[in-house]
Enzyme design. Structure first.
Site, PDB file in Angstrom:
ATOM      1  N   HIS A 228      74.958  24.424  45.983  1.00 45.89           N
ATOM      2  CA  HIS A 228      75.084  23.143  45.731  1.00 45.89           C
ATOM      3  C   HIS A 228      74.262  22.226  46.455  1.00 45.89           C
ATOM      4  O   HIS A 228      73.775  21.236  45.944  1.00 45.89           O
ATOM      5  CB  HIS A 228      76.483  22.746  45.456  1.00 45.89           C
ATOM      6  CG  HIS A 228      76.681  21.504  44.583  1.00 45.89           C
ATOM      7  ND1 HIS A 228      76.485  21.581  43.210  1.00 45.89           N
ATOM      8  CD2 HIS A 228      77.356  20.374  44.933  1.00 45.89           C
ATOM      9  CE1 HIS A 228      76.856  20.448  42.847  1.00 45.89           C
ATOM     10  NE2 HIS A 228      77.221  19.652  43.644  1.00 45.89           N
ATOM     11  N   ARG A 335      77.450  15.135  37.409  1.00 43.52           N
ATOM     12  CA  ARG A 335      78.283  15.908  38.271  1.00 43.52           C
ATOM     13  C   ARG A 335      79.201  15.117  39.003  1.00 43.52           C
ATOM     14  O   ARG A 335      78.605  14.205  39.832  1.00 43.52           O
ATOM     15  CB  ARG A 335      77.527  16.922  39.240  1.00 43.52           C
ATOM     16  CG  ARG A 335      76.637  18.086  38.505  1.00 43.52           C
ATOM     17  CD  ARG A 335      76.224  18.677  39.719  1.00 43.52           C
ATOM     18  NE  ARG A 335      75.497  19.938  39.320  1.00 43.52           N
ATOM     19  CZ  ARG A 335      74.386  20.280  39.057  1.00 43.52           C
ATOM     20  NH1 ARG A 335      73.577  19.536  39.266  1.00 43.52           N
ATOM     21  NH2 ARG A 335      74.042  21.510  38.598  1.00 43.52           N
ATOM     22  N   GLU A 477      79.380  28.987  31.688  1.00 38.37           N
ATOM     23  CA  GLU A 477      78.780  29.233  32.980  1.00 38.37           C
ATOM     24  C   GLU A 477      79.615  30.525  33.321  1.00 38.37           C
ATOM     25  O   GLU A 477      79.294  30.904  34.736  1.00 38.37           O
ATOM     26  CB  GLU A 477      78.838  28.121  33.975  1.00 38.37           C
ATOM     27  CG  GLU A 477      80.106  27.457  33.920  1.00 38.37           C
ATOM     28  CD  GLU A 477      80.155  26.159  34.924  1.00 38.37           C
ATOM     29  OE1 GLU A 477      78.957  25.820  35.701  1.00 38.37           O
ATOM     30  OE2 GLU A 477      80.990  25.468  35.136  1.00 38.37           O
ATOM     31  N   ASN A 500      73.117  28.122  36.471  1.00 40.34           N
ATOM     32  CA  ASN A 500      73.234  28.660  38.167  1.00 40.34           C
ATOM     33  C   ASN A 500      74.585  29.524  38.032  1.00 40.34           C
ATOM     34  O   ASN A 500      74.271  30.687  38.733  1.00 40.34           O
ATOM     35  CB  ASN A 500      73.752  27.474  38.631  1.00 40.34           C
ATOM     36  CG  ASN A 500      72.495  26.266  38.515  1.00 40.34           C
ATOM     37  OD1 ASN A 500      71.387  26.658  37.918  1.00 40.34           O
ATOM     38  ND2 ASN A 500      72.731  25.069  38.533  1.00 40.34           N
ATOM     39  N   ASP A 501      75.807  28.916  37.597  1.00 44.20           N
ATOM     40  CA  ASP A 501      76.958  30.022  37.894  1.00 44.20           C
ATOM     41  C   ASP A 501      76.858  31.142  36.782  1.00 44.20           C
ATOM     42  O   ASP A 501      77.289  32.207  37.501  1.00 44.20           O
ATOM     43  CB  ASP A 501      78.164  29.233  37.656  1.00 44.20           C
ATOM     44  CG  ASP A 501      78.488  28.337  38.678  1.00 44.20           C
ATOM     45  OD1 ASP A 501      78.490  29.084  39.913  1.00 44.20           O
ATOM     46  OD2 ASP A 501      78.955  27.223  38.680  1.00 44.20           O
ATOM     47  N   ARG A 511      75.604  32.038  45.177  1.00 47.66           N
ATOM     48  CA  ARG A 511      74.364  31.201  44.872  1.00 47.66           C
ATOM     49  C   ARG A 511      74.019  30.844  46.106  1.00 47.66           C
ATOM     50  O   ARG A 511      72.925  30.599  46.218  1.00 47.66           O
ATOM     51  CB  ARG A 511      74.876  30.057  43.972  1.00 47.66           C
ATOM     52  CG  ARG A 511      75.308  30.224  42.472  1.00 47.66           C
ATOM     53  CD  ARG A 511      76.152  28.933  42.063  1.00 47.66           C
ATOM     54  NE  ARG A 511      75.268  27.777  42.032  1.00 47.66           N
ATOM     55  CZ  ARG A 511      75.534  26.522  41.610  1.00 47.66           C
ATOM     56  NH1 ARG A 511      76.654  26.494  40.773  1.00 47.66           N
ATOM     57  NH2 ARG A 511      74.864  25.614  41.740  1.00 47.66           N
ATOM     58  N   CYS A 548      71.741  23.056  31.150  1.00 45.08           N
ATOM     59  CA  CYS A 548      71.647  22.090  32.231  1.00 45.08           C
ATOM     60  C   CYS A 548      71.524  22.782  33.657  1.00 45.08           C
ATOM     61  O   CYS A 548      71.688  22.069  34.755  1.00 45.08           O
ATOM     62  CB  CYS A 548      72.867  21.197  32.415  1.00 45.08           C
ATOM     63  SG  CYS A 548      74.459  22.083  32.664  1.00 45.08           S
TER      64      CYS A 548
HETATM   65  C1  PEP Z   1      75.712  25.620  36.756  1.00 48.84           C
HETATM   66  O1  PEP Z   1      76.336  26.239  37.003  1.00 48.84           O
HETATM   67  O2  PEP Z   1      74.546  26.242  36.179  1.00 48.84           O
HETATM   68  C2  PEP Z   1      75.732  23.832  36.745  1.00 48.84           C
HETATM   69  C3  PEP Z   1      74.893  23.270  36.015  1.00 48.84           C
HETATM   70  O3  PEP Z   1      76.527  23.555  37.428  1.00 48.84           O
HETATM   71  P1  PEP Z   1      76.933  23.538  38.969  1.00 48.84           P
HETATM   72  O4  PEP Z   1      75.481  23.942  39.490  1.00 48.84           O
HETATM   73  O5  PEP Z   1      77.420  22.105  39.463  1.00 48.84           O
HETATM   74  O6  PEP Z   1      77.804  24.436  39.437  1.00 48.84           O
HETATM   75 MG    MG Z   2      78.260  25.493  37.584  1.00 50.03          MG
END
Ligand code: PEP
Ligand code: MG
Length: 619
Positions: A228, A335, A477, A500-501, A511, A548
């Site tokens: 993050h 977010r 996710e 991402n997740d 991550r 996203c």
């Molecule tokens: C994701 O997990 O892809 C996402 C957009 O949420 P975050 O990066 O805030 O966990």
């Molecule tokens: Mg996420």
């Protein structure tokens, strides 16, 4: 609340022990992980940890066991952090390794069966001190005892050696206290304009405090490209490299550094030729930015006329002007974690309403998708800990624990307040509501019940909210959500695929973890197949679906995503022009053909090669 002073100034002064470098200002390269593109040149500025705010000095005899357990957890966490740092040193030149490794080893030893740890335990048990008070008191006593040996007859070298040992104790005590108090508060107020911020680690809450206009770049020793913190740094548009092991310990005040956020390197004390090349790169980036600015008013349509929704992700309100300038049409992922960070209490309904309303109004009717709080994993939030909503010591595996919607359903008052604020703010424009970390239909149903109950309550209270409630969608996710997308599509109003997740959970890779950063691969066929499965489930239901995660921000992946049927992308504002340029240059038919061929592949490397070569064979 009592504030315990950090160790005395003479120890603090040498917080970063002077290391014997043969030639202090020769050029040295520190490889790291590229996180936010751009080149920055400036003097280095090391951040120091903030004073620990200690809420409890004394404990009851009945608390000795619990306090001991807190200490053990902080020791384990500190050892883990240091071991991680130690492992990262392997990428450094041998000469740098031999300087830094012994220091880190000394820290690790001090966390073993050392005088420090024994003394701290004793102070907890016999003097009934809280763990953090015991750590600071014991560290001070040891440092004082070391410095008491400083007789006038000692040579300068011996004196420096004593100071170094005292400092090492102070340093390890600060790390323990930081882990015990989990304090994310760190001030960047003294950051000189134009400098390169260098930290051992930067939490998302720290990144939220940065002002990009004051910074030439950011470097940390720990952290991966997709944590993050990395997402926030990209959002701020600051050149950044994470995981550059050894830099914080090697640099000295007055050193200049070049941060190359595209190559993922940091050059300390660049030679004149390196500096010249870096200056050229800075100019090159500025020119590219100008070129992209011209794209702003052009629509995001493919060359054969297929429109694509191009939106921005918002991490921090400071990004609003960047989003407006980027040419994004609305916010695809707001977010909301920023609202809860760097404060001691949970924000109330009025505070949240005001904040959402400002953002919604700034979008002038373009849609804003507001995601409710996604606490958990690496996203620590002090206010929730202080309010007793989440435990002080994280689970051993927080990413698989009480994250996102799970916490919100366990503590519905959080969700109710947030829903109420979003509903009130939605009168100012077009809003959608998004639930994080959903894994089953029950969670969506439970959240929708709360959503509708909050709406009824607001109406009874006489608040103005839209007659038809804003759509309630979910993040896809987790592999579980992706694979049950057809069932979830019956409950949710839209999908937002968080790659991402999704990548992290599919490939079992943290991550933010430097050590396994190269295994984190959104182009792995498993991840792409889940994206495809969820997208197709949504399209069959004629339900809106967007991506996203950071995958959406890579222009070279745009043809593949369009070929899979995706027509809505949301990304950090700085990526919008590049992705728009790609959209405008491709034809849907060739994207579909290309995606079909890519999805037949099983080897991520092959996929990477194909993606890099799009247009040569398929365009
Ligand atoms: C994701 O997990 O892809 C996402 C957009 O949420 P975050 O990066 O805030 O966990
Ligand atoms: Mg996420």
């Amino acid at each position: 609340m009592n504030r315990i002073d950090p160790p005395p100034p003479q120890h603090k002064r040498l917080a970063r022990p002077a290391l014997a470098t043969p030639d202090a200002r020769t050029e040295r390269l520190f490889p790291g992980i590229p996180v936010s593109a751009g080149v920055g040149i400036g003097p280095v500025f090391g951040t120091t940890e903030p004073e620990a705010v200690i809420t409890r000095q004394k404990i009851q005899a009945s608390d000795i066991g619990a306090e001991g357990a807190r200490l053990e957890a902080a020791i384990v966490q500190s050892r883990k952090q240091l071991a991680k740092l130690r492992a990262r040193l392997a990428v450094l030149p041998e000469e740098s390794q031999s300087e830094i490794a012994p220091l880190i080893d000394a820290y690790i030893r001090m966390l073993g069966p050392s005088r420090l740890v024994r003394g701290v335990r004793q102070r907890i048990e016999e003097t009934l001190l809280s763990a953090e008070t015991a750590v600071l008191t014991e560290a001070e006593a040891i440092a004082d005892a070391i410095m008491a040996q400083a007789e006038p007859s000692l040579s300068a070298e011996d004196l420096a050696g004593l100071r170094r040992r005292a400092d090492e104790i102070g340093e390890i005590a600060r790390r323990l206290v930081r882990n015990l108090t989990r304090s994310p508060f760190r001030s960047f107020a003294e950051l000189p304009v134009g400098s390169i911020l260098v930290a051992e680690a930067l939490r998302p809450a720290d990144a939220a405090l940065l002002d990009p206009s004051r910074l030439a770049g950011v470097v940390t020793e720990e952290g991966g490209a997709d944590g993050h913190t990395a997402v926030m740094l990209r959002a701020l548009g600051v050149p950044a490299v994470l995981g550059a092991a050894g830099l914080a310990h090697a640099m000295k005040p007055g050193d200049i550094a070049v941060v190359d956020g595209l190559a993922g390197t940091v050059t300390l004390n660049p030679a004149p030729l390196t500096l010249m090349a870096a200056r050229r790169a800075v100019t090159g980036f500025a020119r590219e930015r100008q070129r992209y600015a011209r794209l702003r008013r052009l629509p995001a349509v493919t060359s054969d006329g297929e429109p694509v929704e191009l939106q921005a992700n918002l991490e921090l309100p400071i990004e609003l002007p960047l989003i407006v300038q980027s040419g994004a049409v609305g916010i695809g992922l707001l977010r909301t974690e920023f609202l809860f960070m760097n404060r001691e209490t949970v924000p109330d309904e009025a505070t949240q309403t005001e904040s959402y309303r400002t953002i919604v109004e700034a979008m002038h009717g373009d849609s804003v998708t507001i995601r409710v709080l996604d606490w958990g994993g690496e996203k620590e939030i002090e206010a929730l800990t202080l309010a007793g909503i989440v435990p002080e010591i994280a689970d051993t595996n927080p990413a698989l624990g009480l994250r996102g919607i799970r916490l919100l359903l366990r503590r519905p008052e959080l969700l109710e307040t947030q829903f109420a604020a979003i509903l009130r703010a939605s009168m100012a424009g077009t809003v959608r509501v998004l639930l994080p970390m959903v894994t089953n239909v029950g969670e969506v149903r439970a959240a929708r019940e709360i959503y509708e109950r909050v709406a009824r309550r607001l109406r009874r209270r006489g608040e103005r909210i839209p007659e038809k409630l804003p759509p309630l969608g979910i993040m896809i996710e987790t592999p579980g959500a992706a694979l049950s997308a057809d069932a979830l599509a019956l409950e949710a109003d839209f999908f937002s695929i968080g790659t991402n997740d999704l990548t992290a959970y599919t490939l079992a890779v943290d991550r933010a973890e430097t050590d396994v950063a190269e295994l984190y691969d959104p182009m792995h066929p498993a991840v792409l197949r889940l994206v495809q499965f969820a997208t197709e489930a949504a399209l069959r239901m004629r339900m809106p679906v967007s991506i996203c995660g950071e995958l959406a921000a890579a222009p070279k992946l745009t043809p593949l995503l369009l070929g899979l049927g995706v027509r809505s992308l949301s990304m950090n504002a700085s990526a919008v022009p590049k992705v728009k340029q790609m959209i405008r240059s491709v034809e849907i038919d060739s994207c579909v053909r290309f995606a079909r061929r890519v999805m037949e592949q099983g080897d991520p490397e092959r996929i990477r090669t194909m993606v890099g070569g799009f247009g040569r064979a398929d365009g």
